[in-house]
Structures are given as C-alpha cells and as structure tokens.
Design a protein around this motif. Sequence first.
Motif, short mmCIF file in Angstrom:
data_model
loop_
_atom_site.label_atom_id
_atom_site.label_comp_id
_atom_site.label_asym_id
_atom_site.label_seq_id
_atom_site.Cartn_x
_atom_site.Cartn_y
_atom_site.Cartn_z
N GLY A 90 0.80 -1.22 0.00
CA GLY A 90 0.00 0.00 0.00
C GLY A 90 0.84 1.27 0.00
O GLY A 90 0.33 2.37 -0.19
N GLU A 91 2.14 1.11 0.19
CA GLU A 91 3.04 2.26 0.31
C GLU A 91 3.05 3.12 -0.96
O GLU A 91 3.05 2.60 -2.07
CB GLU A 91 4.45 1.73 0.58
N ALA A 92 3.08 4.45 -0.77
CA ALA A 92 3.24 5.37 -1.89
C ALA A 92 4.70 5.35 -2.30
O ALA A 92 5.58 5.53 -1.46
CB ALA A 92 2.81 6.77 -1.48
N VAL A 93 4.98 5.12 -3.58
CA VAL A 93 6.37 4.98 -4.03
C VAL A 93 6.77 6.02 -5.08
O VAL A 93 7.93 6.07 -5.45
CB VAL A 93 6.65 3.55 -4.56
N ALA A 94 5.81 6.81 -5.58
CA ALA A 94 6.19 7.85 -6.54
C ALA A 94 5.29 9.06 -6.33
O ALA A 94 4.07 8.93 -6.19
CB ALA A 94 6.10 7.34 -7.98
N SER A 95 5.92 10.21 -6.33
CA SER A 95 5.25 11.50 -6.16
C SER A 95 4.25 11.72 -7.31
O SER A 95 4.50 11.26 -8.43
CB SER A 95 6.34 12.56 -6.15
N PRO A 96 3.16 12.45 -7.07
CA PRO A 96 2.85 13.23 -5.87
C PRO A 96 2.17 12.42 -4.77
O PRO A 96 1.80 13.01 -3.75
CB PRO A 96 1.91 14.31 -6.41
N ALA A 97 1.99 11.12 -4.94
CA ALA A 97 1.38 10.32 -3.88
C ALA A 97 2.36 10.21 -2.72
O ALA A 97 3.55 9.93 -2.92
CB ALA A 97 1.02 8.93 -4.42
N ARG A 98 1.87 10.45 -1.51
CA ARG A 98 2.74 10.39 -0.32
C ARG A 98 2.16 9.52 0.77
O ARG A 98 2.89 8.97 1.59
CB ARG A 98 2.96 11.79 0.24
N VAL A 99 0.84 9.41 0.81
CA VAL A 99 0.18 8.67 1.89
C VAL A 99 -0.19 7.28 1.38
O VAL A 99 -0.71 7.12 0.27
CB VAL A 99 -1.10 9.43 2.34
N ALA A 100 0.09 6.28 2.19
CA ALA A 100 -0.17 4.88 1.80
C ALA A 100 -1.65 4.62 1.58
O ALA A 100 -2.51 5.27 2.20
CB ALA A 100 0.37 3.94 2.87
N LEU A 101 -1.92 3.67 0.74
CA LEU A 101 -3.29 3.22 0.51
C LEU A 101 -3.70 2.25 1.61
O LEU A 101 -2.87 1.48 2.10
CB LEU A 101 -3.37 2.44 -0.81
N ARG A 102 -4.96 2.25 1.93
CA ARG A 102 -5.49 1.21 2.81
C ARG A 102 -5.57 -0.08 2.00
O ARG A 102 -6.04 -0.08 0.86
CB ARG A 102 -6.87 1.60 3.32
N MET A 103 -5.13 -1.16 2.62
CA MET A 103 -5.20 -2.47 1.95
C MET A 103 -6.22 -3.34 2.67
O MET A 103 -6.50 -3.15 3.85
CB MET A 103 -3.84 -3.16 2.00
N TYR A 104 -6.77 -4.28 1.94
CA TYR A 104 -7.71 -5.24 2.50
C TYR A 104 -7.18 -6.64 2.25
O TYR A 104 -6.64 -6.90 1.15
CB TYR A 104 -9.09 -5.09 1.85
N PRO A 105 -7.36 -7.56 3.20
CA PRO A 105 -6.97 -8.94 2.93
C PRO A 105 -7.71 -9.46 1.70
O PRO A 105 -8.91 -9.19 1.52
CB PRO A 105 -7.42 -9.68 4.21
N CYS A 106 -7.01 -10.18 0.86
CA CYS A 106 -7.58 -10.65 -0.40
C CYS A 106 -7.04 -12.05 -0.65
O CYS A 106 -5.86 -12.32 -0.41
CB CYS A 106 -7.15 -9.68 -1.51
N ARG A 107 -7.89 -12.95 -1.14
CA ARG A 107 -7.47 -14.33 -1.40
C ARG A 107 -8.28 -14.90 -2.56
O ARG A 107 -9.33 -14.34 -2.93
CB ARG A 107 -7.67 -15.19 -0.15
#
Length: 105
Positions: free
Chosen positions: A78-95
């Motif tokens: 969920g981590e932001a890895v390229a600008s302009p995104a700075r805040v991580a995304l919320r992730m949900y368990p997925c299977r």
Amino acid sequence: MTEPRWHQVGATDDVARDDVLGITVGETAVAIIRTADDRVFAVDAACTHGRASLAEGFVDGTEIECPKHNGRFDVTTGEAVASPARVALRMYPCRVNNGCIEVQL
Ligand code: FES
C-alpha cells in the motif's frame, strides 16, 4: 462495530493478469489488482493524493499508477512509491478460493 468478513467479489478470470478491476463492497470502492505472476491484492480504490479512481490506473509489476497525476503505489504494501502520492493506501486482505476472489472488510 461490525466484524470484518470475507466477500466474494468475482472470479479470477474477471481480472486479467497485470490489470485492475474496480468493485464496490457496500459503500466501499475497492481496486482488485492481479499481478502478472498471478497474485491478487485489494486496496482502497480512491487515490490518497486526489481521490482519482485507481480502478482506472495502470498496473506495472507490483505497482499501480494513478491515472490522474501518475503517483504510484506498491500494491503489496500500500506504500506510496512515486510522487505526488505520499500517503499509503489502505489495503484489505484478499485471497482466491476455488477460482473466486474474496476480499475481507
Ligand atoms: S489523484 Fe492520484 S496522484 Fe493525484
């Protein structure tokens, strides 16, 4: 408060490898990402930068690029890895269960 539970959101075949599918569970917009190596991840569909829909984004390896300003997120964390995104995304368990994608929220 309601306990999280698993929701069936579609078949794995509904999402091509290296692509993303937008779904809604209740009132929550979720982006399901299927990587080229056939793993699935679920993240909040709204980009944390400007709320654009990542369901319209572009999958590149384990990253998704926002269609609006090209910010990037690592879909495994969920981590932001390229600008302009700075805040991580919320992730949900997925299977994947018997060919069905399930998301917990
Ligand atoms: S809205 Fe996604 S990077 Fe700006």
